[in-house]
Scaffold this active site. Sequence first.
Site, PDB file in Angstrom:
ATOM      1  N   VAL A  16       0.950  -1.116   0.000  1.00  0.00           N
ATOM      2  CA  VAL A  16       0.196   0.108  -0.158  1.00  0.00           C
ATOM      3  C   VAL A  16       0.969   1.240   0.072  1.00  0.00           C
ATOM      4  O   VAL A  16       0.624   2.134  -0.756  1.00  0.00           O
ATOM      5  CB  VAL A  16      -0.965   0.093   1.250  1.00  0.00           C
ATOM      6  CG1 VAL A  16      -1.525   1.231   1.060  1.00  0.00           C
ATOM      7  CG2 VAL A  16      -1.903  -1.171   1.213  1.00  0.00           C
ATOM      8  N   ARG A  48      14.152  -0.862   7.536  1.00  0.00           N
ATOM      9  CA  ARG A  48      15.666  -0.851   7.289  1.00  0.00           C
ATOM     10  C   ARG A  48      15.958   0.253   5.779  1.00  0.00           C
ATOM     11  O   ARG A  48      15.137  -0.187   4.841  1.00  0.00           O
ATOM     12  CB  ARG A  48      16.278  -2.140   6.898  1.00  0.00           C
ATOM     13  CG  ARG A  48      16.193  -3.078   7.974  1.00  0.00           C
ATOM     14  CD  ARG A  48      16.779  -4.541   7.921  1.00  0.00           C
ATOM     15  NE  ARG A  48      16.223  -5.033   6.627  1.00  0.00           N
ATOM     16  CZ  ARG A  48      15.073  -5.834   7.037  1.00  0.00           C
ATOM     17  NH1 ARG A  48      14.584  -6.076   7.958  1.00  0.00           N
ATOM     18  NH2 ARG A  48      14.324  -6.407   5.802  1.00  0.00           N
ATOM     19  N   GLU A 129     -10.855   5.893   5.698  1.00  0.00           N
ATOM     20  CA  GLU A 129     -11.569   4.968   4.858  1.00  0.00           C
ATOM     21  C   GLU A 129     -11.078   3.907   3.990  1.00  0.00           C
ATOM     22  O   GLU A 129     -11.653   2.719   4.173  1.00  0.00           O
ATOM     23  CB  GLU A 129     -11.781   6.112   3.482  1.00  0.00           C
ATOM     24  CG  GLU A 129     -12.545   5.240   2.524  1.00  0.00           C
ATOM     25  CD  GLU A 129     -14.309   5.224   2.668  1.00  0.00           C
ATOM     26  OE1 GLU A 129     -14.478   4.226   2.966  1.00  0.00           O
ATOM     27  OE2 GLU A 129     -14.751   6.266   2.993  1.00  0.00           O
ATOM     28  N   GLY A 187      -1.202 -15.712  -3.775  1.00  0.00           N
ATOM     29  CA  GLY A 187      -1.145 -14.435  -2.933  1.00  0.00           C
ATOM     30  C   GLY A 187      -2.156 -13.888  -2.544  1.00  0.00           C
ATOM     31  O   GLY A 187      -2.334 -12.804  -1.997  1.00  0.00           O
ATOM     32  N   ASP A 201     -10.075 -10.187  11.165  1.00  0.00           N
ATOM     33  CA  ASP A 201      -9.949  -9.102  10.294  1.00  0.00           C
ATOM     34  C   ASP A 201     -11.213  -8.730  10.089  1.00  0.00           C
ATOM     35  O   ASP A 201     -11.283  -7.475  10.207  1.00  0.00           O
ATOM     36  CB  ASP A 201      -9.150  -9.334   8.941  1.00  0.00           C
ATOM     37  CG  ASP A 201      -8.983  -8.330   8.019  1.00  0.00           C
ATOM     38  OD1 ASP A 201      -8.314  -7.556   7.929  1.00  0.00           O
ATOM     39  OD2 ASP A 201     -10.121  -8.396   7.025  1.00  0.00           O
ATOM     40  N   LYS A 205     -13.060  -4.672  11.315  1.00  0.00           N
ATOM     41  CA  LYS A 205     -13.906  -3.974  10.307  1.00  0.00           C
ATOM     42  C   LYS A 205     -15.316  -3.699  10.770  1.00  0.00           C
ATOM     43  O   LYS A 205     -16.018  -2.715  10.487  1.00  0.00           O
ATOM     44  CB  LYS A 205     -13.726  -4.550   8.804  1.00  0.00           C
ATOM     45  CG  LYS A 205     -12.542  -4.431   8.244  1.00  0.00           C
ATOM     46  CD  LYS A 205     -12.235  -5.467   6.938  1.00  0.00           C
ATOM     47  CE  LYS A 205     -10.970  -5.093   6.556  1.00  0.00           C
ATOM     48  NZ  LYS A 205     -10.642  -6.001   5.317  1.00  0.00           N
TER      49      LYS A 205
END
Length: 433
Positions: A16, A48, A129, A187, A201, A205
């Site tokens: 992100v 790092r 948002e 992924g 998760d 929310k």
Amino acid sequence: MTSKPIGVAVLGLGNVGSEVVRILTENAEDFEARIGAPLEIRGIAVRRVDGDRGVPTELLTDDPAELVGRDDVDIVVEVLGGIDIPRKLVLSALEKGKSVITANKALLAEYTGELADAAEKSRADLYFEAAVAGAIPVVRPLMQSLAGDRVNKVAGIVNGTTNFILSAMDETGADYAETLAEAGRLGYAEADPTADVEGYDAASKAAILASIAFHTRVTAGDVYREGISKITSDDLETAKSLDCTIKLLAICERIVTPKGKERISARVYPALVPLNHPLASVNGAFNAVVVEAEAAGRLMFYGQGAGGAPTASAVLGDLVMAARNKFYGGRGPLESKYAKLKVAPMGDILTRYYVSMQVADKPGVLATVAAEFSKRDVSISTVRQQGSGDGARLVVVTHLAADSALSETVASLEQLDVVIHVASVLRLEGTTV
């Protein structure tokens, strides 16, 4: 004459953060035109400072606290993930009067009140948002567009990993473990998928959505939670025979107790959803949220719920709003918590249920099982038996019943000699009978 630049600090350069920096850099002129002043990245905090990060090395720092405290930073974008370190950094920024944009649902679900109080005290903006459904605009419509309405229910699919897994299981007939492994290879699932597949998760929310929709502080700990790891291919096949599919839903709604008290419910669990319900056709890694308000009626928001670019879109939308407020001297909406409604315990919630059990294939089994439901006033809608012998499977679908009554019924079924094993207990949503 060019206006004074607005300084931006970016905390995190993962999927992100990298997209936020890229879009902000590539579209600098457009952002300046939209805001009235240029945005300048003052620094980017990373763990790092090494390797090729695709950004000027002089912008990188491994000291996020120093970056947040700089006088030339006006807005802080937090996309680090985690709770403890981001909490300290975000609080520090807000206490210094700097606006904050965060995509951190876990942080907000635990500390919304603390962060909102800090923002209000210093007259800073706090935007989030991107914390709920990636690119899908849900937070702002609830806080602003529907501010003059009464929201009664917010329900949806808010986790792309679980939706991908359930969609793939439904389409291919593969079992949960096989599909989870495939999601990891593609992924869609993290190396440790627990937060997604066990509903943590989605619960974070749901806490955010309930807090906004019902003007009440709700934390992740207030949200009832179940994950999808026990869903089987048999459950999905049976769901098809009932003209349903299975989705992990986050549901936040107003309820009225038998004593006439208004309460709210916030819950996350896998549920059977009728194929004619709008959420049933939301497949793959997509998200969707349905809002039901008294005047506006039913509204549906659909789109990419995760990913670097979609989430960055929501972050940048918040960044533009915060920058405009800095430039013109305005403020974003404050936390609304006046209602202070209590969260109802799960046992008080009325829903329909699907109960699948392995039973002995002999006379009288159905009557014995039905009696346990009847003892607790759980009305049966349909009963189906599949197979015979030791592999006989009995599926019971109920009418509306209290969760506490259903839990007692399932516990009693487990004690019956004719019931070998209660395999699955799922709720049905999107129906009212």
